[in-house]
Scaffold this motif. Sequence first.
Motif, PDB file in Angstrom:
ATOM      1  N   THR A  97       9.014  66.585  39.931  1.00 30.94           N
ATOM      2  CA  THR A  97       8.682  65.629  41.192  1.00 30.94           C
ATOM      3  C   THR A  97       9.075  64.591  40.297  1.00 30.94           C
ATOM      4  O   THR A  97       8.803  64.551  39.346  1.00 30.94           O
ATOM      5  N   LEU A  98       8.567  62.584  40.763  1.00 29.96           N
ATOM      6  CA  LEU A  98       9.496  61.634  39.578  1.00 29.96           C
ATOM      7  C   LEU A  98       7.571  62.250  39.293  1.00 29.96           C
ATOM      8  O   LEU A  98       7.395  61.980  37.689  1.00 29.96           O
ATOM      9  N   GLY A  99       6.681  62.055  40.025  1.00 26.65           N
ATOM     10  CA  GLY A  99       5.538  62.109  39.581  1.00 26.65           C
ATOM     11  C   GLY A  99       5.306  63.166  38.236  1.00 26.65           C
ATOM     12  O   GLY A  99       4.502  62.581  37.418  1.00 26.65           O
ATOM     13  N   GLU A 100       5.649  64.490  38.659  1.00 28.79           N
ATOM     14  CA  GLU A 100       5.414  65.516  37.623  1.00 28.79           C
ATOM     15  C   GLU A 100       6.326  64.901  36.375  1.00 28.79           C
ATOM     16  O   GLU A 100       5.756  65.890  35.080  1.00 28.79           O
ATOM     17  N   LEU A 101       7.247  64.425  36.156  1.00 34.43           N
ATOM     18  CA  LEU A 101       8.097  63.930  35.217  1.00 34.43           C
ATOM     19  C   LEU A 101       7.011  62.988  34.175  1.00 34.43           C
ATOM     20  O   LEU A 101       6.985  62.776  33.365  1.00 34.43           O
ATOM     21  N   ASN A 102       6.447  62.414  35.239  1.00 36.89           N
ATOM     22  CA  ASN A 102       5.796  61.546  34.241  1.00 36.89           C
ATOM     23  C   ASN A 102       4.362  62.229  33.513  1.00 36.89           C
ATOM     24  O   ASN A 102       3.789  61.441  33.029  1.00 36.89           O
ATOM     25  N   TYR A 103       3.388  62.518  34.363  1.00 37.95           N
ATOM     26  CA  TYR A 103       2.667  63.660  33.580  1.00 37.95           C
ATOM     27  C   TYR A 103       3.131  64.343  32.565  1.00 37.95           C
ATOM     28  O   TYR A 103       2.555  64.669  31.460  1.00 37.95           O
ATOM     29  N   ILE A 104       4.401  64.503  32.832  1.00 38.28           N
ATOM     30  CA  ILE A 104       4.949  65.065  31.650  1.00 38.28           C
ATOM     31  C   ILE A 104       4.632  64.949  30.265  1.00 38.28           C
ATOM     32  O   ILE A 104       4.421  65.093  28.809  1.00 38.28           O
ATOM     33  N   LEU A 105       5.266  62.988  30.686  1.00 35.55           N
ATOM     34  CA  LEU A 105       5.825  62.236  29.588  1.00 35.55           C
ATOM     35  C   LEU A 105       4.449  62.024  29.118  1.00 35.55           C
ATOM     36  O   LEU A 105       4.148  61.510  27.762  1.00 35.55           O
TER      37      LEU A 105
END
Length: 197
Positions: free
Chosen positions: A162-170
Motif C-alpha cells: 500500500t501507499l502507507g507501506e511504501l512510505n514505511y519502507i522508505l
Amino acid sequence: MTTEQERTAMGGAHRFVGLAESLERHAGTPTGAEPPNVRGSNRGYGLVFFHQAEHHLSTVISSGLRFQPLGAEPAQELACTVYKEQAEAARHLVDLTAELLVRERTYLVPDQIVPNEAPLLPGTEFHGVLASGHPLFPAEFTRFTDAEGVEQLQVFTLLPVTLGELNYILDEGVTALRQQWARFEVDVFDLGRPSVA
C-alpha cells in the motif's frame, strides 16, 4: 543487428529444461495461458495461470522474460500469488511489471520496490509491488537450477504494498515492513487486506 546481450538472452533454452515441471510442482495445476501477442503485437512474454487447491491460491507467472535482453544474471520471471477469486488482479500486476521491465530493458533485485503514483488496482490502496522470494513456496520455486545445480533463473514474487507501506519502507526499510506483517499476521495473498502502515 542484435547485440551480444540480445544473442545471449535469446539462446540457451536448454538451460530451462524442467522449469515447467518445477513451477507446476510448487504453484499447482496449470489452468490457462495468455500468449505474448494477446494484444496484437508481441509484448515479449506470455502469462501462465496455476491453481493450488490445497491453499485455494492462484499464481500467475510470466513466461518469456528470461529470453529478453534485460541484463539480469541469472535470468528472471515474475509471479504473483493471490486467492483464486483475485486471479485477474494478479494477472494485471505481473503484466504491468513485466511490461515495464521489457520497455525499460531493466530487471529486478531482491527486495526492490516498484512504486506507482496511482493505485495499481482500482478500489485499493496498493501503489506498488515488492520483489520477493515466495512467502509460501520453497526456495526451489524462486531459484531454478539446471541439472548441474547452476542457478539459471530467479522467479521474483510480486507482493502488493500500500501507499502507507511504501512510505514505511522508505523510512524504516523492507525488513521492518516484513516484521510489521508478521506482527499483525498479514495475509499477503489477500488483496482485500488492510495496510499495516
